[in-house]
Design a protein around this motif. Sequence first.
Motif, PDB file in Angstrom:
ATOM      1  N   ALA A 103       0.828  -1.173   0.178  1.00  0.00           N
ATOM      2  CA  ALA A 103      -0.056   0.079  -0.005  1.00  0.00           C
ATOM      3  C   ALA A 103       1.012   1.285  -0.019  1.00  0.00           C
ATOM      4  CB  ALA A 103      -0.737   0.048   1.307  1.00  0.00           C
ATOM      5  N   ALA A 104       2.034   1.300   0.513  1.00  0.00           N
ATOM      6  CA  ALA A 104       2.990   2.356   0.833  1.00  0.00           C
ATOM      7  C   ALA A 104       3.719   2.682  -0.310  1.00  0.00           C
ATOM      8  CB  ALA A 104       3.766   2.249   1.926  1.00  0.00           C
ATOM      9  N   GLY A 105       3.549   2.031  -1.761  1.00  0.00           N
ATOM     10  CA  GLY A 105       4.302   2.284  -3.059  1.00  0.00           C
ATOM     11  C   GLY A 105       3.482   3.157  -3.786  1.00  0.00           C
ATOM     12  N   GLY A 106       4.109   3.487  -4.762  1.00  0.00           N
ATOM     13  CA  GLY A 106       3.402   4.492  -5.649  1.00  0.00           C
ATOM     14  C   GLY A 106       2.237   3.965  -6.279  1.00  0.00           C
ATOM     15  N   THR A 140       6.181   4.098 -11.207  1.00  0.00           N
ATOM     16  CA  THR A 140       6.128   3.705  -9.751  1.00  0.00           C
ATOM     17  C   THR A 140       7.408   3.574  -9.260  1.00  0.00           C
ATOM     18  OG1 THR A 140       6.186   1.416 -10.105  1.00  0.00           O
ATOM     19  CG2 THR A 140       3.970   2.644 -10.328  1.00  0.00           C
ATOM     20  N   GLY A 141       7.559   3.478  -7.866  1.00  0.00           N
ATOM     21  CA  GLY A 141       8.859   3.327  -7.549  1.00  0.00           C
ATOM     22  C   GLY A 141       9.468   1.990  -7.618  1.00  0.00           C
ATOM     23  N   ALA A 144       4.269   5.825 -20.715  1.00  0.00           N
ATOM     24  CA  ALA A 144       4.176   5.183 -19.537  1.00  0.00           C
ATOM     25  C   ALA A 144       2.930   5.676 -18.751  1.00  0.00           C
ATOM     26  CB  ALA A 144       5.546   5.534 -18.390  1.00  0.00           C
ATOM     27  N   LEU A 145       2.138   4.733 -17.888  1.00  0.00           N
ATOM     28  CA  LEU A 145       1.229   4.946 -17.416  1.00  0.00           C
ATOM     29  C   LEU A 145       1.384   5.641 -15.943  1.00  0.00           C
ATOM     30  CD1 LEU A 145      -0.633   1.328 -17.699  1.00  0.00           C
ATOM     31  CD2 LEU A 145      -1.310   3.513 -18.993  1.00  0.00           C
ATOM     32  N   ASP A 146       0.234   6.161 -15.393  1.00  0.00           N
ATOM     33  CA  ASP A 146       0.484   6.880 -14.157  1.00  0.00           C
ATOM     34  C   ASP A 146      -0.380   5.975 -13.450  1.00  0.00           C
ATOM     35  OD1 ASP A 146       1.798   9.273 -14.665  1.00  0.00           O
ATOM     36  OD2 ASP A 146       0.048  10.261 -15.377  1.00  0.00           O
ATOM     37  N   PRO A 147       0.174   5.952 -11.909  1.00  0.00           N
ATOM     38  CA  PRO A 147      -0.489   4.986 -11.218  1.00  0.00           C
ATOM     39  C   PRO A 147      -1.790   5.166 -11.030  1.00  0.00           C
ATOM     40  CG  PRO A 147       1.553   5.416  -9.930  1.00  0.00           C
ATOM     41  CD  PRO A 147       1.310   6.353 -11.262  1.00  0.00           C
TER      42      PRO A 147
END
Length: 247
Positions: free
Chosen positions: A15-18, A190-191, A214-217
């Motif tokens: 949950a804490a990732g991008g 993402t990260g 690239a996609l965004d989260p």
Amino acid sequence: MSDTAQPEVVLLTGAAGGMGTAIAEALVASGRKVVLADREEAAVRDLAARLGDRAVALVLDITDDRAVDACVDALPDGFRPIDTLINNAGHDIGGRKRFDLGSADDWSNIIRTNLMGLMRVTRAVLPSMVARDKGHIVNMSSINAVRIVPDMAPYSASKAGVRMFTETIRGELAETAVRVTEVLPGLTRTGIISRRYRGDEEQTRAYFEQFRMALDPADVARCILFALDQPPHVQIAEITVLPLNRW
């Protein structure tokens, strides 16, 4: 979101990732309650505090078998039973190398997290769903599960395993009301890329620059909400989401 007296409760790993943060934000905005599971304690507690009383932090390493087996019982009142599980946790640490040149330990850790951890969390949550004849499992796979990408053998193998696991349990649960969805994103900002290179930002920048898109989260989060928001008799089996080439 379905019409129930109480908000749906979602367990979200990674949950804490991008990607996880974008999914968590979308879930809370939709009126759901979210158990934010992540091994990064400070990050997940900060996220829970920011999202308010519809979110609770669960410090959890999904490769810790005993912790996973006990995770549901550790949840506070109001955040169980779990209505939806989103298996989002995963990594590619040490990846993007030809298989024979990479570390066997790195390859093992990728499989243990991305596939075995996902299966273990699902096993901890699914029996209650089957007993209640209600629930939704969402597994984050990848376009790598269906396309050959050189220098990504362990990551791609882990995601191909997620794909087969998802399809198999969907078949096993066909006589229940539990829905099972696979999400296969393309390249997303993402990260995971930075962590792959163990924080080397120059390698991370160079990796993204070689692609035009690239996609965004948040793009992926919207797709997940689409699957969750279908009527109970509708099961979105899989969603492949890719960026357009022009961006």
